[in-house]
Design an enzyme around this catalytic site. Structure first.
Site, short mmCIF file in Angstrom:
data_model
loop_
_atom_site.label_atom_id
_atom_site.label_comp_id
_atom_site.label_asym_id
_atom_site.label_seq_id
_atom_site.Cartn_x
_atom_site.Cartn_y
_atom_site.Cartn_z
N HIS A 184 0.85 -1.29 0.13
CA HIS A 184 0.16 0.09 -0.06
C HIS A 184 0.86 1.25 0.00
O HIS A 184 1.61 1.50 1.06
CB HIS A 184 -0.77 -0.10 1.23
N ARG A 238 -3.41 4.37 -2.82
CA ARG A 238 -2.93 2.93 -1.85
C ARG A 238 -2.85 1.94 -2.96
O ARG A 238 -2.13 1.09 -2.46
CB ARG A 238 -4.32 2.93 -1.25
N GLU A 386 1.03 -3.72 11.15
CA GLU A 386 0.70 -2.32 10.98
C GLU A 386 1.44 -1.57 12.15
O GLU A 386 1.25 -1.71 13.41
CB GLU A 386 -0.96 -2.26 11.40
ZN LIG Z 1 -2.12 -1.39 4.28
#
Ligand SMILES: [Zn+2]
Ligand SMILES: *[C@@H]1O[C@H](CO)[C@@H](O)[C@H](O)[C@H]1NC(C)=O
Ligand SMILES: *[C@@H]1O[C@H](CO)[C@@H](O)[C@H](O)[C@H]1NC(C)=O
Ligand SMILES: *[C@@H]1O[C@H](CO)[C@@H](O)[C@H](O)[C@H]1NC(C)=O
Ligand SMILES: *[C@@H]1O[C@H](CO)[C@@H](O)[C@H](O)[C@H]1NC(C)=O
Ligand SMILES: *[C@@H]1O[C@H](CO)[C@@H](O)[C@H](O)[C@H]1NC(C)=O
Length: 432
Positions: A184, A238, A386
């Site tokens: 992303h 993204r 993340e």
């Molecule tokens: Zn992502």
């Protein structure tokens, strides 16, 4: 200095002229209280003009959603009807992007970076990242093998680094950790985290033990077309940059394009959404690189796969296509926690990670890389990481001064993963 400032201001204006404008875009923080509220939010993900920056984790936990000006009136009306509490946390996204551009200009003009150098005090361009990888391939040929894993849709090279002290002495190769980052493109802290991992393994002798018995394969920028686009045109981009057939909008969400339970849930067939899964599984050259590497290297002995994203401070494990726990959930949770606790211990910014099944925590998202690598490439331990987004809510636009604290603490998480993989899977007969 004065000259730099004037030049900077001039470049800043050019940036404004070239860039797609987000004037009047707002970010709403919406907090679901009931199942009905949660379902209302879930449906928004399938609509163009709604971009989820933060996904709600439970009732009472907010989502941050960027909304196009054309939708704002309708959206506010619908929110009032549901009775869901909300507030506007960004009144004009363009202003946030201006802060980001100024930060980039100032920090880039301050970091002195020769060709082939790496920096963690400003955000590098794709060409600079690749120049660094090529240099370490030249300077450290005994440990770092830099190859072209494939090309992006627009023809950019996607480089891969293998870091190893040499081949195993047995027929079974050494256990391997596979990392990719940047799928992303707007999640800008991800690529530096992978580059720092490479730098600390290859160029810092203190960490030489981390590639004696375990091999590393790292792709630090898997979506260079998207990344260049975030740099030059649209900081919020993204997806990749391929336009499919007669589609209205560019780009596929590469992390919905893998062929395991493709389009099952949490993915869209509308090219104008942020979660467009593509016309078919593996329709995109960037995802095919991951597929082909695993198909080409069936004997590579990959023991752990991790896709690096931002943000939210989460170590997420499969399944993502539905809130179903794999049978080895206890091990997944244990190893994820080893990483999370190591990062927290090293953190200078109070990072606090959640280790959880991705679909349970954030809602289903089919076609993600970690599901495919686990189900099809048969790697038991697969994760989506993340990262933090800094100590203020800048969302994807983390300021450059926070690159170093994030890459440093995350490296300690990789150290914990390495230790686990070495203890579990390396045998002394594999000594090179
Ligand atoms: Zn992502
Ligand atoms: C090298 O690694 C050691 C141990 O991880 C660390 O303390 C040191 O700061 C690193 N040096 C550089 C220049 O990154
Ligand atoms: C796309 O998905 C929607 C909703 O699931 C469905 O109604 C529609 O038929 C699909 N369109 C195509 C072209 O597959
Ligand atoms: C996989 O192997 C094919 C055939 O040798 C090669 O063309 C391709 O570049 C390889 N891809 C990856 C990602 O290793
Ligand atoms: C992280 O947050 C949890 C829940 O709020 C808390 O119990 C825990 O002590 C925190 N951990 C760290 C390292 O701050
Ligand atoms: C995955 O885990 C199972 C159960 O522990 C084990 O039998 C299998 O060999 C593992 N696969 C790999 C590739 O490590």
């Amino acid at each position: 200095m004065m000259r730099n400032k004037i030049l900077g201001y001039f470049l800043f204006l050019i940036g404004v002229i070239n860039a797609e404008s987000f004037l009047g875009y707002k970010v709403y923080q919406v907090t679901p209280q009931t199942q009905e509220n949660a379902e209302f939010l879930q449906k928004l993900k399938y609509k163009p003009n709604y971009d989820f920056w933060v996904e709600s984790r439970a009732f009472g936990s907010p989502s941050d959603i960027m909304v196009d000006p054309v939708e704002q009136e309708t959206f506010e009306k619908e929110l009032s009807q549901t009775g869901m509490p909300y507030k506007v946390v960004v009144d004009d996204v363009e202003r946030l992007l201006q802060i980001d551009r100024v930060d980039r200009l100032m920090t880039r003009s301050r970091s002195i970076m020769g060709p082939g150098q790496v920096t963690f005090t400003s955000f590098m361009k794709y060409d600079e990242q690749m120049a660094y990888l090529r240099r370490i391939g030249r300077d450290y040929p005994q440990i770092a093998t830099v190859t072209t894993a494939g090309h992006s849709y627009e023809g950019r090279e996607i480089l891969m680094v293998k870091i190893s002290s040499g081949a195993s002495q047995t027929v079974v190769p050494k256990p391997t950790i596979f990392i990719d980052a940047g799928i992303h493109s707007r999640e800008w802290i991800a690529q530096p985290v992978a580059l720092y991992l490479i730098q600390q393994l290859v160029e810092n002798n203190t960490n030489a033990g981390m590639y004696q018995n375990v091999d590393w394969v790292i792709i630090p920028n898997l979506n260079p077309d998207g990344y260049e686009f975030t740099y030059n045109n649209n900081r919020m981009w993204r997806k990749n940059r391929r336009l499919e057939g007669n589609n209205l909008c560019y780009g596929t969400d590469l992390n919905r394009n893998f062929n395991y339970q493709w389009m099952f849930n949490g993915a869209s067939n509308n090219s104008c959404t942020e979660i467009y899964a593509g016309p078919e599984p593996f329709s995109e050259p960037e995802t095919r690189i991951i597929r082909d590497w695993f198909l080409n290297n069936t004997n590579a002995n990959v023991k752990l796969y991790m896709a690096v994203h931002s943000f939210g401070e989460m170590v997420l494990f499969p399944w993502g296509y539905a809130p179903i726990l794999p049978q080895d959930v206890a091990t997944l949770r244990h190893v994820g926690s080893l990483m999370a606790r190591a990062i927290e211990q090293a953190s200078t910014m109070g990072s606090n990670y959640t280790v959880e099944n991705s679909a349970t925590l954030l809602g289903a998202a089919a076609g993600a890389a970690d599901d495919w690598v686990k189900a099809v490439a048969n790697v038991n331990l697969t994760y989506t990481l993340e990262l933090p987004n800094g100590d203020a809510p800048f969302w994807f636009m983390i300021p450059a001064r926070q690159i170093l604290p994030v890459v440093r603490e995350t490296f300690e998480g990789f150290r914990a993963l390495h230790q686990y993989i070495q203890e579990q899977f390396w045998t002394s007969q594999q000594q090179s």
